[in-house]
Design a protein around this motif. Structure first.
Motif: not given
Length: 139
Positions: A66-78, A80-87
């Motif tokens: 669904t659009p909502a699940k897609f947006v949630e997945q993209i936000r989750l990946e983003h 994770k990348a921010l946390l990986d970079s130390g944020r």
């Protein structure tokens, strides 16, 4: 995007095949480029000039979500990348478009089985140590 050396692949672009239709590709690109925007089914549908129901049918047919699940997945990946970079957790939640760090925490636990601070600690060794963040950010 792939991680080297047999590490687990945690990247949304690897999991999502590109949409065939240019309109849906435009929506996917918008969400991926700016996950922090308030993406609703209505706003995404308006972006390509279709109804929210038609957008949902397009997502289901081409991306099996669904659009909502897609947006949630993209936000989750983003996030994770921010946390990986130390944020910090609070900063990652804001930048990824979650309404609060608590919302992000619930999604992390539901999808990954670990809190954002737990995820961050787990990957800190891959970065060469944790770069900080306050105790309040780590909740």
């Amino acid at each position: 995007m792939q991680r080297p050396g047999g590490q687990s692949q945690f990247s949304a672009p690897l999991e999502v095949r590109p949409p065939r239709t240019p309109a849906l590709r435009s929506v996917v690109d918008l969400v991926a480029a700016q996950p922090q925007l308030p993406h609703t089914a209505g706003s995404l549908a308006a972006h390509i000039g279709v109804s929210p129901r038609h957008l949902a049918r397009m997502f289901t047919a081409e991306l099996d979500t669904t659009p909502a699940k897609f947006v949630e997945q993209i936000r989750l990946e983003h996030a994770k990348a921010l946390l990986d970079s130390g944020r910090g957790v609070a900063e990652a939640a804001r930048a990824a478009g979650f309404g609060s760090s608590e919302t992000m925490r619930r999604i992390f636990v539901a999808r990954l089985g670990v809190s954002p601070s737990g995820y961050r600690a787990r990957f800190a060794t891959a970065r060469g140590g944790d770069r900080g963040g306050t105790a309040a950010e780590s909740r």
